[in-house]
Design a protein around this motif. Structure first.
Motif, short mmCIF file in Angstrom:
data_model
loop_
_atom_site.label_atom_id
_atom_site.label_comp_id
_atom_site.label_asym_id
_atom_site.label_seq_id
_atom_site.Cartn_x
_atom_site.Cartn_y
_atom_site.Cartn_z
N ASP A 101 0.83 -1.21 0.00
CA ASP A 101 0.00 0.00 0.00
C ASP A 101 0.87 1.26 0.00
O ASP A 101 0.58 2.24 -0.70
N GLU A 102 1.95 1.23 0.78
CA GLU A 102 2.83 2.39 0.86
C GLU A 102 3.49 2.68 -0.48
O GLU A 102 3.58 3.84 -0.91
N GLN A 103 3.95 1.63 -1.16
CA GLN A 103 4.58 1.81 -2.47
C GLN A 103 3.57 2.33 -3.49
O GLN A 103 3.88 3.23 -4.28
N GLY A 104 2.37 1.77 -3.48
CA GLY A 104 1.36 2.19 -4.43
C GLY A 104 0.97 3.65 -4.24
O GLY A 104 0.85 4.40 -5.22
N LEU A 105 0.79 4.07 -3.00
CA LEU A 105 0.40 5.46 -2.73
C LEU A 105 1.52 6.43 -3.11
O LEU A 105 1.26 7.53 -3.63
N ALA A 106 2.77 6.02 -2.87
CA ALA A 106 3.90 6.87 -3.25
C ALA A 106 3.98 7.01 -4.77
O ALA A 106 4.25 8.10 -5.30
N LEU A 107 3.75 5.91 -5.48
CA LEU A 107 3.76 5.96 -6.93
C LEU A 107 2.61 6.83 -7.46
O LEU A 107 2.76 7.54 -8.46
N PHE A 108 1.47 6.75 -6.81
CA PHE A 108 0.33 7.58 -7.20
C PHE A 108 0.68 9.06 -7.10
O PHE A 108 0.43 9.84 -8.04
N ASP A 109 1.26 9.45 -5.98
CA ASP A 109 1.64 10.85 -5.80
C ASP A 109 2.65 11.29 -6.85
O ASP A 109 2.57 12.41 -7.38
N THR A 110 3.61 10.43 -7.14
CA THR A 110 4.63 10.76 -8.14
C THR A 110 4.02 10.88 -9.53
O THR A 110 4.33 11.79 -10.30
#
Length: 230
Positions: A101-110
């Motif tokens: 979840d943390e990786q996905g949310l960070a990728l979303f923001d980027t």
């Protein structure tokens, strides 16, 4: 099967486009899938619907409207929860790893900071791709070390020299596809259905064996022959 995924994904997105095109939106973000870019066995309808989302984002940009389509990879807390061990092994061998979840949310923001209408947002395991017995797809070959790509190209097929070596090769490929530690777990006279083959693993086995031998093998290989010995 096409209608089942086309309506909720492609149809709904098109309706949203038409209903909001004059609303002055600041963002129009679509959740697509890597299937639209990578394809995948058994995912024809799903891939088509997601490719439509990517195309819609490009179309809207051409009209001067905001749009971005994000082609997500596999989330550990999402669709990965519904896949069995065999499907997860197959995805892992293809180089696609799950996102936390943390990786996905960070990728979303980027992704939202990038001025691109369509992006693939996924986690790739390049080591798994480089170690796969089949040459990598052209889509991935540029991401792998030059030496790995050259080895795959220059080495070429390695035809077995004897009946026994051919049987060993067949059993070894079966073991890889079914997730066994070695070919010793594969009984040569046991039927493919009893070994646990399904339609997707049958195609993967055909592809791997074809790459190893240089032969053009039918997709019905495991259905035309009862077992590894045959």
């Amino acid at each position: 099967r096409l209608e089942g995924v086309w309506g909720p994904k492609a149809g709904a997105a098109w309706h949203l486009h038409e209903l909001t095109r004059d609303r002055g939106l600041s963002a129009f973000v679509l959740f697509s899938s890597v299937a639209g870019a990578f394809g995948g066995a058994g995912q024809g309808s799903y891939a088509a619907a997601n490719a439509f989302l990517d195309a819609l984002a490009v179309y809207r940009r051409g009209l001067g409207l905001p749009a971005q389509s994000l082609g997500w990879g596999l989330w550990a807390s999402g669709m990965a929860d519904t896949l069995d061990e065999g499907h997860l092994r197959r995805l892992s061998r293809s180089g696609l790893s799950t996102l936390t979840d943390e990786q996905g949310l960070a990728l979303f923001d980027t992704a939202l900071t990038m001025d691109e209408p369509a992006l693939v947002v996924a986690r790739l395991d390049l080591a798994a791709l480089a170690a796969h017995p089949e040459p990598p797809a052209a889509l991935f070959s540029a991401l792998l070390p030059h030496r790995s790509r050259r080895r795959d190209t220059v080495a070429g097929p390695r035809p077995p020299q004897t009946g026994q070596s051919l049987l060993d090769l067949v059993r070894a490929r079966i073991a890889v596809v079914l997730g066994h530690a070695s070919a010793n777990a594969v009984e040569a006279d046991r039927s493919f259905s009893d070994l646990g083959f399904d339609s997707l693993s049958a195609v993967e086995f055909r592809n791997q064996l074809g790459a190893e031998t240089g032969l053009r093998l039918p997709a019905t290989l495991v259905f035309d022959h009862p077992n590894a010995e045959a």
